[in-house]
Design a protein around this motif. Structure first.
Motif, PDB file in Angstrom:
ATOM      1  N   PHE A   1      53.099   9.556  60.255  1.00  0.00           N
ATOM      2  CA  PHE A   1      52.604   9.558  61.624  1.00  0.00           C
ATOM      3  C   PHE A   1      51.633  10.723  61.796  1.00  0.00           C
ATOM      4  O   PHE A   1      51.715  11.752  61.114  1.00  0.00           O
ATOM      5  CB  PHE A   1      53.752   9.710  62.619  1.00  0.00           C
ATOM      6  N   SER A   2      50.687  10.547  62.706  1.00  0.00           N
ATOM      7  CA  SER A   2      49.755  11.629  63.016  1.00  0.00           C
ATOM      8  C   SER A   2      50.516  12.789  63.640  1.00  0.00           C
ATOM      9  O   SER A   2      51.664  12.649  64.071  1.00  0.00           O
ATOM     10  CB  SER A   2      48.665  11.135  63.969  1.00  0.00           C
ATOM     11  N   ARG A   3      49.850  13.933  63.692  1.00  0.00           N
ATOM     12  CA  ARG A   3      50.514  15.150  64.174  1.00  0.00           C
ATOM     13  C   ARG A   3      51.077  14.973  65.584  1.00  0.00           C
ATOM     14  O   ARG A   3      52.155  15.456  65.899  1.00  0.00           O
ATOM     15  CB  ARG A   3      49.503  16.306  64.157  1.00  0.00           C
ATOM     16  N   GLY A   4      50.365  14.260  66.448  1.00  0.00           N
ATOM     17  CA  GLY A   4      50.838  14.044  67.815  1.00  0.00           C
ATOM     18  C   GLY A   4      51.726  12.830  67.965  1.00  0.00           C
ATOM     19  O   GLY A   4      52.301  12.604  69.022  1.00  0.00           O
ATOM     20  N   GLY A   5      51.839  12.019  66.907  1.00  0.00           N
ATOM     21  CA  GLY A   5      52.726  10.865  66.935  1.00  0.00           C
ATOM     22  C   GLY A   5      52.127   9.601  67.519  1.00  0.00           C
ATOM     23  O   GLY A   5      52.823   8.592  67.647  1.00  0.00           O
ATOM     24  N   SER A   6      50.833   9.613  67.858  1.00  0.00           N
ATOM     25  CA  SER A   6      50.221   8.439  68.493  1.00  0.00           C
ATOM     26  C   SER A   6      49.732   7.398  67.495  1.00  0.00           C
ATOM     27  O   SER A   6      49.451   6.261  67.868  1.00  0.00           O
ATOM     28  CB  SER A   6      49.050   8.869  69.381  1.00  0.00           C
ATOM     29  N   PHE A   7      49.603   7.803  66.230  1.00  0.00           N
ATOM     30  CA  PHE A   7      49.077   6.890  65.226  1.00  0.00           C
ATOM     31  C   PHE A   7      49.973   6.883  63.986  1.00  0.00           C
ATOM     32  O   PHE A   7      50.625   7.881  63.668  1.00  0.00           O
ATOM     33  CB  PHE A   7      47.650   7.282  64.825  1.00  0.00           C
ATOM     34  N   LEU A   8      49.977   5.740  63.307  1.00  0.00           N
ATOM     35  CA  LEU A   8      50.714   5.586  62.060  1.00  0.00           C
ATOM     36  C   LEU A   8      49.706   5.352  60.942  1.00  0.00           C
ATOM     37  O   LEU A   8      48.834   4.484  61.055  1.00  0.00           O
ATOM     38  CB  LEU A   8      51.683   4.408  62.147  1.00  0.00           C
ATOM     39  N   ILE A   9      49.825   6.131  59.861  1.00  0.00           N
ATOM     40  CA  ILE A   9      48.914   6.011  58.730  1.00  0.00           C
ATOM     41  C   ILE A   9      49.688   5.392  57.568  1.00  0.00           C
ATOM     42  O   ILE A   9      50.695   5.948  57.115  1.00  0.00           O
ATOM     43  CB  ILE A   9      48.338   7.377  58.314  1.00  0.00           C
TER      44      ILE A   9
ATOM     45  N   ILE B   1      45.192   2.703  59.723  1.00  0.00           N
ATOM     46  CA  ILE B   1      45.634   3.534  60.843  1.00  0.00           C
ATOM     47  C   ILE B   1      45.928   2.621  62.030  1.00  0.00           C
ATOM     48  O   ILE B   1      45.071   1.830  62.445  1.00  0.00           O
ATOM     49  CB  ILE B   1      44.571   4.581  61.220  1.00  0.00           C
ATOM     50  N   TYR B   2      47.157   2.715  62.563  1.00  0.00           N
ATOM     51  CA  TYR B   2      47.605   1.863  63.662  1.00  0.00           C
ATOM     52  C   TYR B   2      47.843   2.693  64.922  1.00  0.00           C
ATOM     53  O   TYR B   2      48.329   3.824  64.851  1.00  0.00           O
ATOM     54  CB  TYR B   2      48.915   1.162  63.305  1.00  0.00           C
ATOM     55  N   ASP B   3      47.543   2.095  66.068  1.00  0.00           N
ATOM     56  CA  ASP B   3      47.911   2.670  67.361  1.00  0.00           C
ATOM     57  C   ASP B   3      49.384   2.359  67.600  1.00  0.00           C
ATOM     58  O   ASP B   3      49.791   1.195  67.595  1.00  0.00           O
ATOM     59  CB  ASP B   3      47.044   2.064  68.467  1.00  0.00           C
ATOM     60  N   VAL B   4      50.188   3.397  67.781  1.00  0.00           N
ATOM     61  CA  VAL B   4      51.631   3.216  67.902  1.00  0.00           C
ATOM     62  C   VAL B   4      52.002   2.391  69.127  1.00  0.00           C
ATOM     63  O   VAL B   4      52.933   1.584  69.088  1.00  0.00           O
ATOM     64  CB  VAL B   4      52.344   4.589  67.932  1.00  0.00           C
ATOM     65  N   LYS B   5      51.282   2.553  70.229  1.00  0.00           N
ATOM     66  CA  LYS B   5      51.640   1.862  71.464  1.00  0.00           C
ATOM     67  C   LYS B   5      51.346   0.366  71.390  1.00  0.00           C
ATOM     68  O   LYS B   5      52.167  -0.462  71.793  1.00  0.00           O
ATOM     69  CB  LYS B   5      50.903   2.473  72.654  1.00  0.00           C
ATOM     70  N   THR B   6      50.177   0.029  70.871  1.00  0.00           N
ATOM     71  CA  THR B   6      49.750  -1.373  70.906  1.00  0.00           C
ATOM     72  C   THR B   6      49.927  -2.094  69.582  1.00  0.00           C
ATOM     73  O   THR B   6      49.906  -3.330  69.541  1.00  0.00           O
ATOM     74  CB  THR B   6      48.271  -1.461  71.302  1.00  0.00           C
TER      75      THR B   6
END
Length: 665
Positions: free
Chosen positions: A219-227, A241-246
């Motif tokens: 996960f990105s440092r802020g947790g908003s994205f998954l790599i 790279i995925y958007d965690v919310k959508t």
């Protein structure tokens, strides 16, 4: 007190430790030095292989200068007073391999105690040497919240539920990653990545990974994205790279000719680093996919790649035990970290970016001070090899290994818990954002989420969830069960609300009576005040009228005298007398009004007092009624809370069913 410490007491006593007879005095301890105490031990056990004439491994132990210089792999002992960070101590104490002396038992406990005391005392050369000020222990760590976003943390909101590939069983687990700030775990499966809630084990959605199998999830440092790094062997490798919310894939970076074993993104989400069988560490621009660096130092497959949390360094480890640190901005080599004797399977950074953990097939986990470039701790974690390592925000570590276990360690490498063994190698491990859950997966495709405090409490998570239609049937059953559960709860809630209404009714009636009595009291009080005011006004009018009546009487006498019995003038007398009568009648009326009004004051005051007393008496009945109402309301609130909880659950299940239905259609 352990065996080594007890032995140390005897050894130190033998070396000349003396204690003053006066208990108030400070004990004087003889310095433990290389020349007097340690050199004889090395001469007895080590000098045949490690001397100036035969430096096996490039290391000589027969002189202090040679020992401090170290061997082919660098320094072996430091003056920081920490034996556990010393490569020399790790080998002679059999904490790491190759054990020393080779093919022999440990040195006697009393000799180990001397070596330990020598390191703790600052590795003094001789009796004239002075102890240097101890350096800060690199293992010291204060948990950081750096990188945590402001406001709510990212959680799935509209993630797809369709299963790209349905299989009878999952393949060996290749990647597990947890969000740094949210109760969220990602698990790699065949052409898909499953997202679960770490606290409820609920499947939140499935991300398609059409390129093959994800070999790494970060996960990105802020947790908003998954790599996700992965692909297909000998064919293609990418980082998605995925958007965690959508669940939307916002970028696909790289076009490798072989699978990507590990990929990570820097703190600013501007660059992606990846490595794989092509033995090159590649860094791409995350926005346009342009290749920035192509670093070719590794001589074997790159298994591990990770940016430091502050984005300054990149760590990369390979199948031959090579471990390097790179300057993230320039791509220049910063350090080579040597010491592992097997494949580097995983690396992880501590939150403060000062310590790197590496997991190797040699069975050890090593903690590296990236400023000094040295090992500060090395411990045997898993027999047969360590397959994965990860830090939590407290500086603790979780590891997975080929001994079929996952383990939890404190920040200093001390074992806290080992989790229940599985039937095959544990390949991946992660720890939840709050450190409460440890998630690990094995060669058989099993994934478990276990309590960090009570390892025996665990739940299974599916890397390859069943198709949406099958899950929809289960959810429909859940929905029907919840609806059935809600019916009696709704009936109980209605009854409880009716009880509240019933308890409220006598209170309303009593309050109405109290209000009426108070209104009557106020009305009587106002009437008494008005009567008193009127009495005051009459008291002001009557004296003037009384004085005027005397004048009227004198006027009658005067008219009578003037007429002197003259019959023709009797009308004047009658008029004067009538005026006197009218005036006296008015005076009489005022006096009677004054008497009546004054008497009414007392009556009104008595009525006001009576009504006030009546209201007070009625109010005495309120507490009991209010208590009954409070109990009824409390019961209704509890039932409402229960009902709302079930209703929320029903809404969530209905939403999930709608998502699954959409996935089916």
């Amino acid at each position: 007190m352990n065996r080594l410490n007890i032995a140390a007491l005897f050894v130190l006593a033998g070396c000349g430790v003396s204690f003053a007879a006066d208990e108030k005095s400070t004990p004087e301890v003889k310095k433990v030095t290389f020349e007097d105490d340690v050199k004889p031990i090395f001469r007895q056990h080590c000098a045949s292989c490690h001397n100036q004439g035969d430096k096996k491994g490039g290391l000589a132990l027969d002189t202090y200068t040679a020992l401090i210089e170290g061997g082919g792999s660098g320094e072996v002992v430091y003056d920081d007073g920490d034996p556990s960070a010393s490569r020399l101590w790790q080998l002679v104490n059999h904490d790491d391999t190759p054990i020393m002396p080779p093919n022999q038992d440990k040195l006697p406990a009393e000799q180990l105690a001397v070596i330990q005391a020598w390191i703790e005392g600052g590795i003094l050369e001789n009796s004239g040497s002075k102890v240097k000020a101890k350096k800060k222990n690199s293992l010291a760590f204060v948990a950081s919240t750096g990188g945590k976003p402001e406001g709510p943390v990212a959680m799935p909101e509209s993630i797809p539920q369709r299963v790209p590939v349905a299989t009878e069983r999952a393949a060996a687990i290749s990647a597990i990653g947890t969000s740094p700030w949210a109760p969220l775990v990602a698990i790699a499966g065949q052409k898909q990545i499953s997202l679960y809630h770490t606290e409820t084990s609920e499947l939140l959605g499935i991300l398609p990974f059409e390129e093959g199998i994800a070999q790494s999830l970060r996960f990105s440092r802020g947790g908003s994205f998954l790599i996700a790094g992965g692909g297909e062997h000998s064919l293609k490798g990418i980082a998605a790279i995925y958007d965690v919310k959508t669940g939307e894939r916002v970028a696909t970076v790289g076009d490798e000719f072989d699978v990507v074993f590990d990929a990570d993104v820097n703190a600013s989400m501007s660059r992606v680093a990846m490595g794989g069988p092509q033995k090159m560490l590649r860094v791409y621009d995350a926005t346009d996919g342009e290749l920035i660096f192509d670093l070719k130092k590794h001589t074997d497959w790159i298994f591990a790649v990770a940016y430091s949390p502050d984005g300054v360094l990149i760590a990369s480890g390979d199948r031959s035990g090579g471990l390097s640190l790179w300057e993230a901005d320039t791509g220049r080599l910063y350090l080579d970290l040597t010491g592992h004797k097997g494949s580097i399977n995983s690396v992880a950074w501590r939150d403060d970016s000062n310590v790197l953990a590496s997991a190797s097939d040699d069975g050890t986990v090593k903690l590296w001070d990236v400023v000094e470039g040295k090992t500060i701790k090395s411990f045997n974690a898993h027999g047969g090899g360590v397959t994965a390592v990860a830090f939590d925000h407290q500086g603790r570590l979780v590891t997975a290994g080929k001994d079929n276990r996952a383990k939890l360690w404190d920040a200093g490498g001390g074992l806290i818990h080992q989790f229940q063994p599985v039937s095959e190698d544990v390949l991946e491990v992660a720890i939840s954002h709050d450190g409460s859950r440890v998630i690990y997966g094995d060669w058989d495709g099993q994934v478990f989420s276990a309590s960090a405090e009570k390892p025996e409490q665990k739940e299974a998570l599916a890397a390859n969830p069943p198709p949406a239609a099958e899950r929809a049937k289960v959810v429909q059953q859940q929905l029907a069960s919840i609806q059935k559960t809600m019916q009696p709860i709704k009936a109980e809630l209605d009854a409880a609300m009716n009880a509240v209404a019933a308890a409220q009714k006598p209170i309303d009636e009593l309050n109405a009576k109290i209000a009426a009595a108070k209104a009557e009291a106020e009305k009587s009080k106002a009437a008494a005040d008005a009567a008193a005011k009127k009495v005051g006004e009459l008291d002001g009018q009557i004296p003037a009228l009384a004085g005027a009546s005397r004048d009227k009487h004198d006027a009658v006498i005067a008219v009578r005298v003037q007429t002197n019995g003259d019959a023709n003038k009797l009308d004047a007398v009658a008029a004067a007398e009538q005026a006197l009568i009218d005036h006296l009648s008015q005076l009489v009326k005022l006096r009677r009004d004054r008497i009546a009004t004054h008497q009414s004051i007392a009556t009104h005051q008595q009525t006001a007092a009576a009504k006030t007393a009546e209201a007070a008496e009625l109010a005495k009945g309120l507490p009991a009624l209010q208590e009954a109402l409070a109990k009824a309301q409390q019961a209704a609130d509890a039932m409402k809370q229960k009902y709302d909880g079930v209703a929320t659950q029903l809404t969530a299940v209905q939403t999930k069913l709608d998502q699954l239905s959409a996935a089916i259609n």
